[in-house]
Design a protein around this motif. Structure first.
Motif, PDB file in Angstrom:
ATOM      1  N   SER A  94      60.181  40.028   3.460  1.00  0.00           N
ATOM      2  CA  SER A  94      60.048  39.432   4.909  1.00  0.00           C
ATOM      3  C   SER A  94      60.850  40.237   5.785  1.00  0.00           C
ATOM      4  CB  SER A  94      60.539  37.924   5.082  1.00  0.00           C
ATOM      5  OG  SER A  94      61.830  37.832   4.850  1.00  0.00           O
ATOM      6  N   GLY A  95      62.014  40.988   5.336  1.00  0.00           N
ATOM      7  CA  GLY A  95      62.990  41.757   6.093  1.00  0.00           C
ATOM      8  C   GLY A  95      63.820  40.704   7.054  1.00  0.00           C
ATOM      9  N   GLY A  96      63.799  39.294   6.539  1.00  0.00           N
ATOM     10  CA  GLY A  96      64.572  38.163   7.299  1.00  0.00           C
ATOM     11  C   GLY A  96      63.716  37.622   8.380  1.00  0.00           C
ATOM     12  N   ARG A  97      62.477  38.041   8.391  1.00  0.00           N
ATOM     13  CA  ARG A  97      61.560  37.274   9.401  1.00  0.00           C
ATOM     14  C   ARG A  97      61.834  35.765   9.598  1.00  0.00           C
ATOM     15  NH1 ARG A  97      57.391  39.978   8.184  1.00  0.00           N
ATOM     16  NH2 ARG A  97      56.353  38.827   6.680  1.00  0.00           N
ATOM     17  N   TYR A  98      62.036  35.293   8.254  1.00  0.00           N
ATOM     18  CA  TYR A  98      61.724  33.704   8.398  1.00  0.00           C
ATOM     19  C   TYR A  98      63.144  33.132   8.109  1.00  0.00           C
ATOM     20  CZ  TYR A  98      56.813  34.672   7.566  1.00  0.00           C
ATOM     21  OH  TYR A  98      55.565  35.302   7.456  1.00  0.00           O
ATOM     22  N   ARG A  99      64.199  33.681   8.503  1.00  0.00           N
ATOM     23  CA  ARG A  99      65.639  33.306   8.280  1.00  0.00           C
ATOM     24  C   ARG A  99      65.755  32.142   9.142  1.00  0.00           C
ATOM     25  NH1 ARG A  99      68.718  37.796   9.229  1.00  0.00           N
ATOM     26  NH2 ARG A  99      68.377  38.303   7.358  1.00  0.00           N
ATOM     27  N   SER A 100      65.434  31.958  10.284  1.00  0.00           N
ATOM     28  CA  SER A 100      65.449  30.830  11.108  1.00  0.00           C
ATOM     29  C   SER A 100      64.688  29.858  10.813  1.00  0.00           C
ATOM     30  CB  SER A 100      65.606  31.187  12.803  1.00  0.00           C
ATOM     31  OG  SER A 100      64.240  31.552  12.802  1.00  0.00           O
TER      32      SER A 100
END
Length: 155
Positions: A128-134
């Motif tokens: 995801s490259g951190g797309r769903y971190r939040s």
């Protein structure tokens, strides 16, 4: 004024030459991205759906498998969310076993984000490259308490 004339000339030439305009229906291309749009006929598990007969793995989302702890809960949430509904999936060009990999949307909302926000999956940062971190920060507590861990392939 010259810009408007150039745009109009381009439109007229496009019509006269019959240049096909890419759309987002079926497996067509939209601005260089391959798009699959259709009804979800089946939900395999929390991160895999079947759209018009095509299995789709949600990119960057890690949900428990059906046979694992919390797998049926995650699958049930996904089923309630998308089964029988029209979704739009932007293919990434990758494949995972028999599935295409894509970011899918229901009514303009990222399905993976919805699943993670609700606490039924985790962000898989390797893909995801951190797309769903939040989104994960909103929903992760449920899995921290119940023991679901991110698989090694996501790190």
């Amino acid at each position: 004024m010259p810009i408007i004339a150039a745009i109009l000339l381009g439109v007229v030439l496009g019509i006269l030459i019959d240049i096909p305009f890419p759309t987002s229906i079926g497996g067509d291309t939209l601005l260089g991205r391959s798009v699959l749009e259709g009804t979800v006929d089946h939900v395999r598990d929390g991160d895999t759906i079947v759209v018009e007969g095509q299995p789709v793995r949600l990119e960057g989302v890690s949900a428990p498998e059906r046979g694992e702890r919390h797998g049926s809960t995650s699958t049930g949430f996904m089923r309630d969310l998308v089964l029988g509904k029209v979704v739009r999936c932007e293919k990434t060009g990758s494949r995972s076993h028999d599935r295409i990999v894509a970011i899918c949307f229901l009514n303009g909302k990222d399905i993976g984000e919805s699943l993670i926000e609700a606490g039924y999956a985790l962000d898989c940062p390797r893909y995801s490259g951190g797309r769903y971190r939040s989104a994960e920060q909103k929903g992760q507590a449920r899995y921290r308490l119940t023991g679901y861990r991110l698989p090694g392939y996501c790190r």
